[in-house]
Design a protein around this motif. Structure first.
Motif, PDB file in Angstrom:
ATOM      1  N   SER A  86       0.872  -1.173   0.000  1.00  0.00           N
ATOM      2  CA  SER A  86       0.000   0.000   0.000  1.00  0.00           C
ATOM      3  C   SER A  86       0.908   1.222   0.000  1.00  0.00           C
ATOM      4  O   SER A  86       0.932   2.029   0.933  1.00  0.00           O
ATOM      5  CB  SER A  86      -0.914  -0.018   1.213  1.00  0.00           C
ATOM      6  OG  SER A  86      -1.817  -1.086   1.143  1.00  0.00           O
ATOM      7  N   ASN A  87       1.666   1.303  -1.068  1.00  0.00           N
ATOM      8  CA  ASN A  87       2.739   2.279  -1.200  1.00  0.00           C
ATOM      9  C   ASN A  87       2.563   2.985  -2.539  1.00  0.00           C
ATOM     10  O   ASN A  87       2.548   2.334  -3.582  1.00  0.00           O
ATOM     11  CB  ASN A  87       4.085   1.543  -1.140  1.00  0.00           C
ATOM     12  CG  ASN A  87       5.258   2.475  -0.966  1.00  0.00           C
ATOM     13  OD1 ASN A  87       5.259   3.590  -1.467  1.00  0.00           O
ATOM     14  ND2 ASN A  87       6.282   2.011  -0.256  1.00  0.00           N
ATOM     15  N   LYS A  88       2.407   4.303  -2.499  1.00  0.00           N
ATOM     16  CA  LYS A  88       2.158   5.041  -3.734  1.00  0.00           C
ATOM     17  C   LYS A  88       3.422   5.271  -4.559  1.00  0.00           C
ATOM     18  O   LYS A  88       3.337   5.768  -5.680  1.00  0.00           O
ATOM     19  CB  LYS A  88       1.492   6.382  -3.409  1.00  0.00           C
ATOM     20  CG  LYS A  88       0.079   6.230  -2.856  1.00  0.00           C
ATOM     21  CD  LYS A  88      -0.605   7.568  -2.638  1.00  0.00           C
ATOM     22  CE  LYS A  88      -2.034   7.371  -2.136  1.00  0.00           C
ATOM     23  NZ  LYS A  88      -2.733   8.667  -1.933  1.00  0.00           N
ATOM     24  N   ASP A  89       4.563   4.897  -4.013  1.00  0.00           N
ATOM     25  CA  ASP A  89       5.833   5.041  -4.734  1.00  0.00           C
ATOM     26  C   ASP A  89       5.975   3.853  -5.694  1.00  0.00           C
ATOM     27  O   ASP A  89       6.399   2.777  -5.299  1.00  0.00           O
ATOM     28  CB  ASP A  89       6.986   5.082  -3.730  1.00  0.00           C
ATOM     29  CG  ASP A  89       8.338   5.290  -4.398  1.00  0.00           C
ATOM     30  OD1 ASP A  89       8.409   5.199  -5.647  1.00  0.00           O
ATOM     31  OD2 ASP A  89       9.324   5.521  -3.673  1.00  0.00           O
ATOM     32  N   PHE A  90       5.629   4.064  -6.956  1.00  0.00           N
ATOM     33  CA  PHE A  90       5.632   2.965  -7.922  1.00  0.00           C
ATOM     34  C   PHE A  90       7.055   2.516  -8.251  1.00  0.00           C
ATOM     35  O   PHE A  90       7.274   1.376  -8.654  1.00  0.00           O
ATOM     36  CB  PHE A  90       4.868   3.362  -9.186  1.00  0.00           C
ATOM     37  CG  PHE A  90       4.388   2.184  -9.990  1.00  0.00           C
ATOM     38  CD1 PHE A  90       3.557   1.231  -9.430  1.00  0.00           C
ATOM     39  CD2 PHE A  90       4.763   2.029 -11.316  1.00  0.00           C
ATOM     40  CE1 PHE A  90       3.106   0.145 -10.157  1.00  0.00           C
ATOM     41  CE2 PHE A  90       4.320   0.944 -12.059  1.00  0.00           C
ATOM     42  CZ  PHE A  90       3.491  -0.002 -11.477  1.00  0.00           C
ATOM     43  N   SER A 139      -1.299  -5.383  -4.859  1.00  0.00           N
ATOM     44  CA  SER A 139      -1.564  -3.959  -4.708  1.00  0.00           C
ATOM     45  C   SER A 139      -2.522  -3.726  -3.547  1.00  0.00           C
ATOM     46  O   SER A 139      -3.564  -4.364  -3.450  1.00  0.00           O
ATOM     47  CB  SER A 139      -2.175  -3.374  -5.983  1.00  0.00           C
ATOM     48  OG  SER A 139      -2.515  -2.007  -5.776  1.00  0.00           O
ATOM     49  N   ILE A 166      -3.147  -0.359  -3.100  1.00  0.00           N
ATOM     50  CA  ILE A 166      -3.563   0.969  -3.565  1.00  0.00           C
ATOM     51  C   ILE A 166      -4.517   0.754  -4.734  1.00  0.00           C
ATOM     52  O   ILE A 166      -4.144   0.153  -5.748  1.00  0.00           O
ATOM     53  CB  ILE A 166      -2.361   1.822  -4.007  1.00  0.00           C
ATOM     54  CG1 ILE A 166      -1.401   2.057  -2.833  1.00  0.00           C
ATOM     55  CG2 ILE A 166      -2.827   3.147  -4.611  1.00  0.00           C
ATOM     56  CD1 ILE A 166      -1.927   2.969  -1.758  1.00  0.00           C
ATOM     57  N   LEU A 201      -3.593   1.408  -8.285  1.00  0.00           N
ATOM     58  CA  LEU A 201      -2.445   0.645  -8.784  1.00  0.00           C
ATOM     59  C   LEU A 201      -2.765  -0.836  -8.987  1.00  0.00           C
ATOM     60  O   LEU A 201      -1.874  -1.612  -9.340  1.00  0.00           O
ATOM     61  CB  LEU A 201      -1.251   0.788  -7.829  1.00  0.00           C
ATOM     62  CG  LEU A 201      -0.663   2.196  -7.695  1.00  0.00           C
ATOM     63  CD1 LEU A 201       0.544   2.174  -6.765  1.00  0.00           C
ATOM     64  CD2 LEU A 201      -0.270   2.764  -9.064  1.00  0.00           C
ATOM     65  N   SER A 204      -7.858  -5.077  -2.246  1.00  0.00           N
ATOM     66  CA  SER A 204      -8.446  -3.750  -2.439  1.00  0.00           C
ATOM     67  C   SER A 204      -9.721  -3.574  -1.631  1.00  0.00           C
ATOM     68  O   SER A 204     -10.655  -4.373  -1.754  1.00  0.00           O
ATOM     69  CB  SER A 204      -8.753  -3.535  -3.931  1.00  0.00           C
ATOM     70  OG  SER A 204      -9.595  -2.421  -4.118  1.00  0.00           O
ATOM     71  N   ASP A 221     -11.951   6.858  -5.776  1.00  0.00           N
ATOM     72  CA  ASP A 221     -11.648   8.205  -5.291  1.00  0.00           C
ATOM     73  C   ASP A 221     -12.525   8.585  -4.101  1.00  0.00           C
ATOM     74  O   ASP A 221     -12.034   9.061  -3.074  1.00  0.00           O
ATOM     75  CB  ASP A 221     -11.828   9.228  -6.413  1.00  0.00           C
ATOM     76  CG  ASP A 221     -10.719   9.173  -7.453  1.00  0.00           C
ATOM     77  OD1 ASP A 221      -9.676   8.541  -7.180  1.00  0.00           O
ATOM     78  OD2 ASP A 221     -10.899   9.754  -8.546  1.00  0.00           O
TER      79      ASP A 221
END
Length: 307
Positions: A172-176, A194, A196, A199, A213, A250
């Protein structure tokens, strides 16, 4: 389940189920069973409970075990079962992971300890001790936005090499870039999931094993279908689903998960929309926005109550 077999079996949409509460804040285990049946019938590839979406920090250790046992019986081997057993307390994490093994879980999801902010060396020692205490597969759960600590790729790679039952990671890391380096350093047969929502599809494109998710709670069939379409080689369908779900993804994260999610499930008549304090439902304005977004999806619009 041996570890190579687990890697093959634990793929797709592992749905992280909410913990339903009644109006008096007691656990609603009957609703939990109903949710699990709905997910299995809707095509979720596996079931998880007591992860972030299941409000584990609002449950006592005994309640977590009750939720896990109830879920294990409800799943009844129809799909893999992957309870969340991590805690900010090391001994509790070991105990819960052992309980997961005793009840026949296919794997356990173990979060990076939150609040403590351990060093990378301490994280290695923590996870290795947990892994050594059981012989079921483990999926490490890295969610720096909630734990205040990011599990470094090199630490994860060391764990994957030293602990054969650590078979994957929920990122759960937005840094791809970080996520890409997980497979580079841990090996492309390491199961990458994923956590996120935006992602879920991109991770499949780099070799991910699936997703865990929160949105699957509301649209289990569509979240599962992203993986199915990708596996079938229908890239356009997977892309279409990715963008179709984006407005829902969102709005479900405009407040802290699972508050918007429980509001949505309440609108759909699936649960009582109740969270335990210190969590609470979103503002009326956000609930109204959630309701309007749900109404745009034909598969759930007729379930949504007006108020």
């Amino acid at each position: 389940m041996r570890y190579d077999e687990a890697k093959r079996k634990l793929r797709g949409s592992i749905a992280p189920i909410v913990t339903p509460f009644k109006q008096d804040y007691s656990m609603d285990l009957d609703k939990l069973k109903e949710l699990i049946d709905w997910h299995v019938e809707s095509g979720s590839h596996a079931i998880s409970v007591t992860g972030t979406t299941g409000e584990p920090s609002s449950l006592t250790a005994a309640e977590r075990i009750t939720v896990m046992e109830t879920a294990a019986k409800a799943v009844n081997g129809r799909v893999p079962f992957v309870p969340g057993t991590g805690s900010t307390n090391h001994d509790e994490t070991v105990d819960l992971t052992k309980k997961a093994q005793e009840m026949g879980a296919d794997a356990a999801l173990v979060i990076v300890p939150y609040y403590n902010k351990p060093s990378q060396h301490a994280l290695y020692k923590h996870f290795k001790t947990v892994a050594d205490s059981v012989d079921i597969p483990l999926i490490v759960y890295n969610i720096p936005g909630r734990t205040a600590t990011n599990l470094d790729v090199k630490t994860l790679a060391r764990l994957s090499e030293d602990c054969p039952n650590i078979i994957g990671v929920k990122e759960s890391n937005k840094d791809f870039e970080h996520i890409n380096r997980v497979l580079l350093n841990c090996g492309r047969d390491f199961n990458l999931y994923s956590g996120i929502e935006l992602l879920c599809y991109p991770m499949l494109a780099i070799g991910g094993a699936g997703h865990i998710s929160a949105t699957a709670n509301v649209m289990p069939e569509k979240v599962a279908e992203i993986y199915n379409a990708w596996e079938e080689g229908d890239v356009k369908r997977a892309q279409d689903l990715h963008f179709e779900l984006m407005p829902l993804n969102d709005v479900l994260f405009k407040d802290t998960n699972p508050a918007p999610l429980k509001a949505a499930l309440g609108m759909m008549g699936k649960i009582e929309p109740v969270l335990r304090m210190p969590m609470d439902l979103p503002t009326e304005a956000l609930q109204s926005e959630i309701r309007e977004v749900l109404k745009t999806y034909t598969n759930v619009a007729d379930q949504v109550v007006s108020k």
